[in-house]
Design an enzyme around this catalytic site. Structure first.
Site, mmCIF file in Angstrom:
data_model
loop_
_atom_site.group_PDB
_atom_site.id
_atom_site.type_symbol
_atom_site.label_atom_id
_atom_site.label_comp_id
_atom_site.label_asym_id
_atom_site.label_seq_id
_atom_site.Cartn_x
_atom_site.Cartn_y
_atom_site.Cartn_z
ATOM 1 N N GLU A 131 -27.843 -58.190 -80.212
ATOM 2 C CA GLU A 131 -27.614 -57.066 -80.005
ATOM 3 C C GLU A 131 -28.781 -56.097 -79.706
ATOM 4 O OE1 GLU A 131 -23.586 -54.491 -80.891
ATOM 5 O OE2 GLU A 131 -24.260 -56.076 -82.230
ATOM 6 N N GLU A 147 -25.969 -51.906 -92.542
ATOM 7 C CA GLU A 147 -24.997 -51.301 -91.794
ATOM 8 C C GLU A 147 -23.708 -50.990 -92.457
ATOM 9 O OE1 GLU A 147 -23.830 -54.580 -88.891
ATOM 10 O OE2 GLU A 147 -23.024 -52.882 -87.462
HETATM 11 C C1 BGC Z 1 -23.482 -51.772 -83.433
HETATM 12 C C2 BGC Z 1 -22.977 -50.433 -83.816
HETATM 13 C C3 BGC Z 1 -22.461 -49.392 -82.572
HETATM 14 C C4 BGC Z 1 -21.140 -50.306 -82.526
HETATM 15 C C5 BGC Z 1 -20.036 -49.803 -81.532
HETATM 16 C C6 BGC Z 1 -21.846 -52.388 -83.146
HETATM 17 O O1 BGC Z 1 -21.929 -53.868 -82.985
HETATM 18 O O2 BGC Z 1 -24.105 -52.483 -84.162
HETATM 19 O O3 BGC Z 1 -23.816 -49.829 -84.657
HETATM 20 O O4 BGC Z 1 -22.326 -48.375 -82.735
HETATM 21 O O5 BGC Z 1 -21.086 -51.616 -82.146
HETATM 22 O O6 BGC Z 1 -18.933 -49.526 -82.524
#
Ligand code: BGC
Length: 721
Positions: free
Chosen positions: A341, A610
Site C-alpha cells: 500500500e 493500525e
Molecule cells: C489504509 C488506511 C486508509 C484506509 C481507507 C487502508 O488500507 O491503510 O489507513 O485510510 O485504507 O479506509
C-alpha cells in the site's frame, strides 16, 4: 531548465520491469568553474559520476502526480568531474510502475511505460566557455546489476552480471510536466545496529534491530563470486516467536543479493522496507549479524517538538509516534511503510497533520504534497482518496478528501503562513462546491461513499456487516460523518476566505443552513462516541455541554474504553477536556489494556499500530489482511499532549502569541513539552511535589498562562508557579 533541451531515452527492448543503466562517456580538458547535472526519470534513479554517487537524494525524483508534475533534481557535480568521465544513470520502477501492487488497477498507462531517463549536464569552464551534455542517441544503455526492483518487491541484485552496452533509444515522451525539485529530499537519517540475533523455534536465523523502522539494510562482506545473501524483512514475530510476514500481504519485501568476488558493501538502491527484523535466508559462509546494520530513511525535516513524562510507558508511546512520523514521511505522507500500500491516504494525512506539525517542521514537505493534491483534484472538484492518485482510485469521501481544507488550515495555525491558504483556496472552494453535486440531501452530505469512522470498535455484537469493507468500520452513521466534515470544510473556507479578503457571505449562509439541517437530521441520533465527538468538535451541537457530559458518561459506562476509529479518535480527548472531563481524557490516555494507547506499548510496540489490537492479548494477530504496525493515525493523540496536557496553544497563528493552559493529572508525576516555533522555544513543564504542583513555563512571546482557573498575562520570559 536546460533539461527541456534533452531527450527522453530508454533501453532498446526494455521490458517495463527492466532496470537499465544509461551511460555517457565524455572528456573535460579545461579547468572547470561550475558543473550542474539536471536529471529525472519515470521511476527512481541514482546517478553515478566516475564511480561516485551524485547527491544524497534517495529514491529521486520522489513521488508526485507524475503525469502533471515530475520533479527534476539539480546537482552540483563540479567536484566529481575528471578529465575522462563516465556518467551513469540507473532507472528502476519505484512508484511509477508499481509492480506487485494488486490494487492499482491495470488501466494505469504508466504501468506499461518503459524505464526512461532524461538529463542535462552544463559544464562552465574557467575561460568562460560552456559545454552541455544532453541525453540523446549518443548515450548507451545496458541491463544493470539490479535484476529486479520494486517498492513492494524489494530488490534482486546480481553483482556478477557484466553490462553489455548498446546505443540508447530516444523516446517521444512529453516534457511539459517537468518541474524543479519542490519537496525536501529523502535522505539517510540515522543508523540502527542489531540488538540481538537468534534462532526462532522454526530454526530461522533472525536479526532484531529493536526498533520498527523505515529504510534499508547495509552490509559489508567478503565473498566468492556467486555466493548469496538473501534477506527477508518483518515487523513482528508471531506468538511463538517465529518470523511473520503475513501482514505485508503481497509486498515481497526481500533483498536477494548475489555477490561479486572479494570485499563488498551493498545497500538497496531503489526500494525501502518497513521492518524491525531481518531473516537471513541464505548467506556466505562466516557471515555474522555484526556485518549488517539498518539505515533510517525519511524526508529531510527538522525536529521541533519533544514530549517527556515520568511514565516510561508514556515515553515509549511518544517515541512510537515520532518513529511513525519518520517512517511515514518518506516523500509523501503515507498510511504505512511496509505492506503493498504505502499510499498517500488523504484521511490519514489530515488525521495526523496537527501532531506532525508539532513534532517536525513539515512546511516544505506539505507544500509539495498539497501541490499534488491540487494537481490530483478532478475538474469537477473531487479529491482522490490517495494522493498522488492512482487511476483505479475514487473520491475519498468525508474526512479523507477533506484533507484539502484541513491540512492547509492546520499549517496556517502552526506556522502562521498565509500562503498555505492562498495556494489552496481555489481547491478548497472547488471541493465544497462538488459536495452538493453528489449529495442526496440539500445542505448535507449524504448517500455517498465514505470510509466512515474507519476501524472503530462500536458496532454492536450482533451486527452482521453486508461486505468485508463494512466489517472494517464502526457503527457511526456515514451520512453524519460526511455532513460533519462538510460543515467543517465550509467553515474553514469561510475563515480562510476572510483572511484572504474574499467575499464569503454565500459560504456563511451555506454554513448556517448546514448547521440547521445537521441538527434537524442528526441531533436526536448522536449515538456513537464518534458521532458525539464530531458534533462537538465541528461546533454542531445545540447543547455542547450536555453532549460532552453524555460522551463522558458513555465512556465510563462501557468500562472507560474508547470506541472511536480513525476519524473520531484525534478529537476525542480534546472534546472531553474542553468540556471539563479531563479526568476521563487522562484515563483513556493512561489505559494499559485494550483498547488504549498504552496497550500496544505493553505488547512491545516501537511504532504506532493500525489497530488497537494489532496483537491481541493472547498473542494472536488481528488479521493478516490489514494489520500495519507502523500506522500513525492514532498517534494524533500527541497533539492533545502538547496542546492540552501541557497546554501549549497558539493564541495567534504561528505562535506569535501563546496561551499556555496545562491540564495536569496526579496519576502522572510530571510531564513536559518543548516546542520550537518561528518565534523561539516554548516549554511547559509540570510536576507534582508533596501535595502541590510546580509549573515551569518558558515563552518567547507574550503569553496568557492559565493555571487552576487563574489567568496570568506575561511578557516573554521564564516563569515558575
Ligand atoms: C489504509 C488506511 C486508509 C484506509 C481507507 C487502508 O488500507 O491503510 O489507513 O485510510 O485504507 O479506509
Amino acid at each position: 531548465m536546460l533539461i527541456q533541451n534533452a531527450s527522453w531515452i530508454t533501453m532498446n527492448g526494455a521490458a517495463s520491469t527492466t532496470v537499465p543503466v544509461f551511460r555517457r562517456l565524455f572528456v573535460c580538458r579545461k579547468p572547470i568553474r561550475s558543473a550542474v547535472l539536471e536529471v529525472t526519470c519515470d521511476g527512481v534513479y541514482d546517478a553515478v559520476l566516475n564511480g561516485r554517487r551524485v547527491g544524497e537524494f534517495i529514491l529521486a525524483p520522489g513521488w508526485t502526480e507524475y503525469r502533471k508534475r515530475l520533479q527534476v533534481q539539480s546537482y552540483d557535480v563540479k567536484n566529481l568531474l575528471k578529465e575522462n568521465n563516465t556518467l551513469e544513470i540507473t532507472v528502476a520502477n519505484g512508484w511509477y510502475r508499481r509492480t506487485n501492487a494488486p490494487w492499482t488497477g491495470t488501466q494505469n498507462p504508466d504501468e506499461f511505460l518503459p524505464p526512461m531517463c532524461i538529463a542535462a549536464l552544463r559544464i562552465a569552464a574557467e575561460d568562460g566557455s560552456e559545454e552541455t551534455i544532453l541525453t540523446d542517441g549518443v548515450w548507451e544503455a545496458s541491463q544493470s546489476t539490479v535484476t529486479m526492483s520494486g517498492i513492494f518487491y524489494g530488490e534482486d541484485v546480481d553483482m556478477t552480471r557484466e553490462p553489455v552496452f548498446a546505443p540508447a533509444e530516444v523516446c517521444d515522451y512529453p516534457k511539459s510536466m517537468l518541474i524543479p525539485q519542490e519537496g525536501p529530499e529523502v535522505r539517510e537519517q540515522e543508523t540502527v545496529y542489531p540488538r540481538t540475533s537468534f534462532r526462532t523455534p522454526r530454526g530461522e536465523w533472525v536479526i532484531d534491530f529493536g526498533q520498527n523502522l523505515t529504510g534499508y539494510m547495509v552490509f559489508d562482506l567478503e565473498a566468492r563470486a556467486g555466493e548469496k545473501l538473501y534477506l527477508s524483512t518483518a515487523e513482528v514475530l508471531d506468538r511463538d516467536g517465529n518470523f511473520y510476514t503475513g501482514n505485508y500481504r503481497s509486498a515481497r519485501s526481500k533483498l536477494q543479493y548475489i555477490c561479486k568476488e572479494g570485499r563488498q558493501r551493498y545497500k538497496p538502491r531503489f526500494t525501502f522496507f518497513g521492518f524491525r527484523y531481518l531473516r537471513v535466508d541464505e548467506a556466505p559462509e562466516g557471515f555474522t549479524a555484526a556485518q549488517i546494520h539498518a539505515v533510517v530513511l525519511h524526508s529531510e525535516m527538522k525536529r521541533t517538538g519533544w514530549l517527556e513524562s515520568s511514565d516510561p510507558m508514556l515515553n515509549q508511546l511518544f517515541s512510537n509516534i515520532v518513529w511513525s512520523q519518520k517512517g511515514n514521511y518518506l516523500d509523501i505522507p503515507t498510511d504505512c511503510p511496509q505492506r503493498d500500500e504505502r499510499y498517500g491516504w488523504t484521511g490519514d494525512g489530515q488525521i495526523f497533520c496537527r501532531t506532525a506539525t508539532l513534532q517536525y517542521d513539515v512546511r516544505q514537505f506539505f507544500r509539495k504534497w498539497l501541490a499534488d493534491v491540487r494537481a490530483a483534484q478532478h475538474d469537477d472538484g473531487w479529491v482522490p482518496e490517495v494522493v498522488p492518485s492512482l487511476t483505479a482510485y475514487k473520491p475519498g469521501g468525508g474526512a479523507w478528501s477533506d484533507a484539502v481544507t484541513i491540512i492547509p488550515w492546520q499549517l496556517y495555525q502552526t506556522y502562521g503562513d498565509l500562503s498555505f491558504l492562498a495556494d489552496m483556496y481555489d481547491a478548497m472552494e472547488k471541493w465544497i462546491a462538488y459536495i452538493p453535486t453528489v449529495s442526496t440531501t440539500e445542505d448535507l452530505w449524504t448517500g455517498c461513499w465514505t470510509y466512515g469512522d474507519w476501524l472503530a470498535l462500536d458496532a454492536p455484537p450482533d451486527y452482521v456487516p453486508a461486505t468485508i469493507e463494512l466489517s472494517k468500520r464502526g457503527y457511526s452513521s456515514d451520512d453524519l460523518v460526511c455532513s460533519a466534515f462538510y460543515a467543517n470544510s465550509v467553515s474553514i473556507v469561510i475563515r480562510a476566505g476572510r483572511l484572504l479578503g474574499k467575499d464569503v457571505s454565500a459560504y456563511e449562509a451555506l454554513h448556517t443552513r448546514i448547521v440547521r439541517a445537521y441538527r434537524a437530521r442528526f441531533g436526536s441520533q448522536l449515538n456513537t462516541q464518534t458521532e458525539k465527538v464530531l458534533t462537538l468538535h465541528f461546533g454542531l451541537a445545540e447543547d455542547p455541554q450536555a453532549l460532552a457530559d453524555a460522551l463522558a458518561d458513555q465512556i465510563r459506562a462501557c468500562g472507560m474504553k474508547l470506541q472511536t476509529g480513525l476519524v473520531g479518535t484525534p478529537y476525542l480527548l480534546h472534546e472531553l477536556s474542553r468540556y471539563g472531563h479531563t479526568d476521563v481524557a487522562w484515563s483513556l490516555l493512561l489505559r494499559r489494556e485494550y483498547p488504549g494507547w498504552l496497550y500496544s506499548v505493553s505488547k512491545g510496540a516501537t511504532t504506532v499500530w493500525e489497530h488497537w489490537d494489532g496483537i491481541k492479548p493472547d498473542g494472536t494477530f488481528w488479521d493478516d489482511d490489514m494489520n500495519s504496525y507502523n500506522h500513525y493515525a492514532y498517534g494524533s493523540v500527541a497533539d492533545w499532549v502538547f496542546g492540552v496536557a501541557c497546554g501549549i496553544q497558539p493564541a495567534e497563528p504561528g505562535y506569535a502569541r501563546v496561551k499556555i493552559a496545562p491540564h495536569p493529572d496526579p496519576r502522572l508525576n510530571s510531564l513536559s513539552a518543548v516546542l520550537d516555533t518561528a518565534h523561539g522555544r516554548i516549554r511547559s513543564f509540570w510536576k507534582y511535589t508533596e501535595g502541590s504542583i510546580r509549573y515551569e513555563i518558558d515563552t518567547p512571546v507574550p503569553a496568557e498562562i492559565v493555571l487552576g482557573g487563574e489567568t496570568h498575562m506575561v511578557e516573554k520570559g521564564r516563569y515558575l508557579f
